[in-house]
Design a protein around this motif. Structure first.
Motif, PDB file in Angstrom:
ATOM      1  N   ALA A  48       0.828  -1.210   0.000  1.00  0.00           N
ATOM      2  CA  ALA A  48       0.000   0.000   0.000  1.00  0.00           C
ATOM      3  C   ALA A  48       0.862   1.259   0.000  1.00  0.00           C
ATOM      4  O   ALA A  48       0.565   2.231  -0.709  1.00  0.00           O
ATOM      5  N   LEU A  49       1.954   1.264   0.763  1.00  0.00           N
ATOM      6  CA  LEU A  49       2.822   2.440   0.829  1.00  0.00           C
ATOM      7  C   LEU A  49       3.568   2.655  -0.479  1.00  0.00           C
ATOM      8  O   LEU A  49       3.714   3.789  -0.945  1.00  0.00           O
ATOM      9  N   LEU A  50       4.055   1.584  -1.096  1.00  0.00           N
ATOM     10  CA  LEU A  50       4.802   1.717  -2.351  1.00  0.00           C
ATOM     11  C   LEU A  50       3.902   2.140  -3.506  1.00  0.00           C
ATOM     12  O   LEU A  50       4.352   2.829  -4.420  1.00  0.00           O
ATOM     13  N   SER A  51       2.636   1.750  -3.464  1.00  0.00           N
ATOM     14  CA  SER A  51       1.726   2.126  -4.548  1.00  0.00           C
ATOM     15  C   SER A  51       1.276   3.581  -4.439  1.00  0.00           C
ATOM     16  O   SER A  51       0.661   4.108  -5.358  1.00  0.00           O
ATOM     17  N   SER A  52       1.598   4.245  -3.323  1.00  0.00           N
ATOM     18  CA  SER A  52       1.181   5.635  -3.103  1.00  0.00           C
ATOM     19  C   SER A  52       2.076   6.655  -3.794  1.00  0.00           C
ATOM     20  O   SER A  52       1.796   7.835  -3.752  1.00  0.00           O
ATOM     21  N   GLY A  53       3.189   6.233  -4.391  1.00  0.00           N
ATOM     22  CA  GLY A  53       4.077   7.177  -5.066  1.00  0.00           C
ATOM     23  C   GLY A  53       5.455   6.601  -5.283  1.00  0.00           C
ATOM     24  O   GLY A  53       5.780   5.532  -4.771  1.00  0.00           O
ATOM     25  N   GLY A  54       6.262   7.317  -6.055  1.00  0.00           N
ATOM     26  CA  GLY A  54       7.613   6.857  -6.355  1.00  0.00           C
ATOM     27  C   GLY A  54       8.631   7.313  -5.325  1.00  0.00           C
ATOM     28  O   GLY A  54       8.305   8.016  -4.368  1.00  0.00           O
TER      29      GLY A  54
END
Length: 101
Positions: free
Chosen positions: A81-87
């Motif tokens: 979830a955290l990685l899919s929130s931005g680069g």
């Protein structure tokens, strides 16, 4: 970060101050959000060069979502979830520790 932790953590502060357990440290998800490019730095211990990145670090304790869930499986869901929130993000895991005295 709280939205990614979901139901695994209490997102509001307890009104009674919470409970402290000596020797206990909860599992934590640590998010590092990199800003800019890396600069070459030299380790003071090993003398080896590495890339050092500027950025901000955030940590959040978490627990199991269900009684049968495993701690690391819960972390992997949070990490996704955290990685899919931005680069430019890295997520690391600090396991739960309980030292008996």
């Amino acid at each position: 970060m709280s939205a990614a932790i979901g139901t695994r953590a209490q997102t509001t502060a307890p009104t009674d101050g919470g409970q402290r357990i000596p020797g206990f440290s909860p599992a934590k998800a640590v998010l590092f959000v990199r800003t800019g490019n890396g600069t070459v730095a030299t380790s003071e211990i090993t003398g080896l060069q590495y890339l050092k990145y500027a950025g901000n670090s955030y940590s959040h304790p978490f627990g199991r979502g269900t009684s049968t869930a495993l701690e690391y499986e819960e972390f992997n869901e949070i990490k996704g979830a955290l990685l899919s929130s931005g680069g430019n993000r890295r997520v690391s895991y600090k396991p739960e520790v309980f030292k008996q005295r």
